[in-house]
Write an enzyme that holds these catalytic residues in place. Structure first.
Site, mmCIF file in Angstrom:
data_model
loop_
_atom_site.group_PDB
_atom_site.id
_atom_site.type_symbol
_atom_site.label_atom_id
_atom_site.label_comp_id
_atom_site.label_asym_id
_atom_site.label_seq_id
_atom_site.Cartn_x
_atom_site.Cartn_y
_atom_site.Cartn_z
ATOM 1 N N SER A 157 -2.392 4.500 -1.722
ATOM 2 C CA SER A 157 -1.861 5.136 -2.915
ATOM 3 C C SER A 157 -0.504 5.776 -2.589
ATOM 4 O O SER A 157 0.369 5.107 -2.051
ATOM 5 C CB SER A 157 -2.871 6.161 -3.449
ATOM 6 O OG SER A 157 -2.563 6.535 -4.762
ATOM 7 N N ASP A 406 -7.471 -2.386 -9.686
ATOM 8 C CA ASP A 406 -6.882 -1.063 -9.519
ATOM 9 C C ASP A 406 -5.766 -0.834 -10.540
ATOM 10 O O ASP A 406 -4.804 -1.602 -10.588
ATOM 11 C CB ASP A 406 -6.328 -0.950 -8.094
ATOM 12 C CG ASP A 406 -5.641 0.376 -7.831
ATOM 13 O OD1 ASP A 406 -5.900 1.339 -8.573
ATOM 14 O OD2 ASP A 406 -4.861 0.453 -6.858
ATOM 15 N N HIS A 431 -9.047 0.656 -5.981
ATOM 16 C CA HIS A 431 -8.011 1.426 -5.290
ATOM 17 C C HIS A 431 -8.272 1.490 -3.782
ATOM 18 O O HIS A 431 -9.265 2.041 -3.348
ATOM 19 C CB HIS A 431 -7.967 2.832 -5.885
ATOM 20 C CG HIS A 431 -6.666 3.541 -5.712
ATOM 21 N ND1 HIS A 431 -5.450 2.945 -5.956
ATOM 22 C CD2 HIS A 431 -6.388 4.812 -5.323
ATOM 23 C CE1 HIS A 431 -4.480 3.823 -5.734
ATOM 24 N NE2 HIS A 431 -5.019 4.951 -5.349
#
Length: 470
Positions: A157, A406, A431
């Site tokens: 991320s 995601d 994710h």
């Protein structure tokens, strides 16, 4: 045979296959407050986690360096099993570095967000410089030459964004980077502002079109009930809110976060990342929303059952606290500040191509809200100017991995940028699933991706060793 037994013994000691238990030392590094100002000589304590059990520093073994993101570093260490599982075979040093202004790494303690004179030192540029300084400090501490041991950066991320940018910005320090679910293009002018919620919606429509339609219908129902005191009381009681609902927007905003987080953590096995969730949580939620043609109150009752798997997965919650963020495990205050300065990611909803309400992106409103909250205003173009935006065909030794389940893949790199800055697209992944501990429920695409990563690491290490001989 000896080396194999050595590996097994230490793996059993430090990584439990049953509990994914990991062991590390918690240490602190005196990081410069401002890396780019010679007049400021103050330092602060930057926390990092380290395990040197497997490391062979004088043999040139690598450093696996996790670039911490927007939260307590323990959270990311406990959810990045790929690093822990892979380090032994590479005899790697494991380091998880906390991002400044998150977790315990607060330069001004409780004052850190009270005024721009304190909070102004929070930026990705300063964080990357922290990581570079920490790497130099660690190599000095172990008394190894700076160019002997290659450093491979890992991140998921925002942490993945930092890993990629660190390789681009400091190639003499970082040999290669695995940037998982890294939305480095989720900025003004790079992707449409509604792309994120289109991908989020697809996670639900893939399970059931009726599920997405139910969610879409609910927004109007909330508005209808939120227009009267009796309706607000009904919503308070039905959603078991801890405090009486005064503005229906508060509930809708919380639900928006939940729907996004369920899509992000739509893993094929139970997890405790952002919340205690069952396997395939989107599927679990959608089981309650398979009929969009029921009456208003029934649909909202069904919606409450659906979101209960998120806020009350343990069954111990007595009420739903809307003041508690849906992603409470993250450092929301720090990320709010960064969103008000450099990490300005436009978000909107078309109202037609997704399951959310129509909404526009208004940078003036965002700027005014930021100034009201932090006394700062955003610079929407800063990230592109600082890190190259989509003009990164010169980049090398980066793996950009993205799962198509995601929502953040909307701003991710989905095609190769160069011969060695490559995209790995994982259709069945949410994710940064690829960075998590190995699980028997992992899809084949994730397993293949991890094999590719290890093969690439070997190539990066070989390249580093060849280059340092010159």
């Amino acid at each position: 045979m000896y080396s194999y037994l050595f590996f097994i013994l230490y793996l059993l000691k430090f990584v439990s296959a049953d509990t994914n238990e990991i062991v590390y030392q918690t240490k602190y590094f005196d990081a410069p407050l401002d890396h780019f100002n010679f007049r400021v000589t103050d330092t602060f304590k930057l926390r990092y986690l380290i395990n040197d059990t497997y490391w062979r520093p004088h043999d040139g073994a690598p450093i696996f360096f996790y670039t911490g993101n927007e939260g307590d570093i323990h959270m990311f260490a406990n959810n990045t099993g790929f690093v822990w599982e892979t380090a032994p075979q590479f005899h790697a040093l494991i380091v998880f570095a906390e991002h400044r202004y998150y977790g315990e790494s607060m330069p001004f303690g409780n004052l850190s967000f009270t005024d721009p004179k304190y909070s102004g030192y929070l930026s990705s540029q300063q964080a990357l410089a922290d990581f570079v300084s920490l790497i130099k400090y660690l190599k000095d501490s172990y008394k190894v030459p700076f160019n002997r041991n290659p450093v491979i950066a890992f991140g998921g991320s925002y942490g993945g964004m930092l890993s990629a940018w660190m390789r681009m910005k400091y190639p003499s320090v970082i040999q290669g980077a695995l940037a998982s679910s890294a939305p480095i293009w989720q900025f003004t002018g790079m992707v449409p502002c509604d792309a994120f919620n289109r991908v989020t919606s697809s996670a639900y429509t893939t399970e059931s079109v009726q599920c997405a339609v139910s969610i879409k219908k609910s927004w109007g129902y909330f508005d209808q009930l939120g227009s009267s005191d009796d309706g607000l009381k009904w919503l308070t009681d039905t959603f078991k809110l801890c405090s009486p609902l005064k503005d229906v927007k508060e509930l809708k905003d919380w639900l928006n976060e939940v729907f996004v987080n369920l899509a992000m953590t739509n893993y094929p096995y139970p997890t405790d990342f952002l919340a205690t969730l069952p396997a395939n949580p989107v599927k679990a939620a959608c089981k309650h929303l398979m009929n969009s043609n029921v009456k208003r109150e029934q649909l909202l009752n069904n919606l409450f059952s659906a979101i209960s798997i998120y806020f009350n997965g343990t069954g111990s919650a007595h009420c739903l606290d809307l003041n508690k963020s849906a992603d409470d495990g993250l450092g929301t205050l720090g990320w709010d500040f960064q969103s008000c300065t450099e990490m300005v990611m436009p978000m909107c909803d078309s109202g037609t191509t997704d399951m959310f309400e129509k909404s526009d992106w208004n940078i003036k409103e965002v700027s005014d809200e930021c100034f009201k909250k932090f006394k700062v205003r955003p610079d929407p173009g800063l990230a592109e100017l600082e890190y190259g935006g989509k003009n990164i065909h010169w980049a090398t030794n980066i793996i950009f991995s993205n799962g198509l389940l995601d929502p953040w893949s909307s701003g991710g790199v989905l095609k190769n940028m160069s011969s060695s800055a490559v995209a790995v697209v994982i259709p069945e992944s949410a994710h940064h699933l690829d960075l998590r501990f190995t699980n028997e429920a992992d899809p084949i695409s994730v397993r293949r991706a991890r094999k590719f990563y290890k093969k690439t690491f070997l190539a990066w290490i070989k390249q580093h060793n060849e280059q340092r001989l010159y």
